[in-house]
Motif scaffolding. Sequence first.
Motif, mmCIF file in Angstrom:
data_model
loop_
_atom_site.group_PDB
_atom_site.id
_atom_site.type_symbol
_atom_site.label_atom_id
_atom_site.label_comp_id
_atom_site.label_asym_id
_atom_site.label_seq_id
_atom_site.Cartn_x
_atom_site.Cartn_y
_atom_site.Cartn_z
ATOM 1 N N SER A 5 78.673 91.613 -46.115
ATOM 2 C CA SER A 5 78.416 93.056 -46.108
ATOM 3 C C SER A 5 77.040 93.351 -46.702
ATOM 4 O O SER A 5 76.484 92.534 -47.457
ATOM 5 C CB SER A 5 79.498 93.787 -46.901
ATOM 6 O OG SER A 5 79.358 93.500 -48.292
ATOM 7 N N ASP A 6 76.512 94.509 -46.368
ATOM 8 C CA ASP A 6 75.236 94.928 -46.941
ATOM 9 C C ASP A 6 75.325 95.004 -48.464
ATOM 10 O O ASP A 6 74.400 94.609 -49.166
ATOM 11 C CB ASP A 6 74.811 96.298 -46.384
ATOM 12 C CG ASP A 6 74.456 96.253 -44.905
ATOM 13 O OD1 ASP A 6 74.181 95.151 -44.385
ATOM 14 O OD2 ASP A 6 74.464 97.322 -44.276
ATOM 15 N N ASN A 7 76.463 95.477 -48.964
ATOM 16 C CA ASN A 7 76.638 95.593 -50.409
ATOM 17 C C ASN A 7 76.621 94.219 -51.080
ATOM 18 O O ASN A 7 75.972 94.036 -52.117
ATOM 19 C CB ASN A 7 77.951 96.326 -50.728
ATOM 20 C CG ASN A 7 78.063 96.680 -52.185
ATOM 21 O OD1 ASN A 7 77.141 97.244 -52.763
ATOM 22 N ND2 ASN A 7 79.205 96.356 -52.783
#
Length: 74
Positions: A5-7
Amino acid sequence: MPEISDNALMMSIQAVHQIAAQNSAERDAATGSEQADYDEIIEAYEIAAMELRHVYEKACLQNANLPPYGSLLL
């Protein structure tokens, strides 16, 4: 290539940067052969940071909502 994920990517960039900075500070306090050990560790983290930056730049092309890379290192 595995997807994350981007996070998770942003947190990984921040973690690697923080650990590299901590090791640099510890290296400055070390003496002799201990400094060489830190040099190897720091180099490994710098390589990982470059790889993460490359992946992040690709992610930015797909997601315009991601913050600039430099803002992650503050």
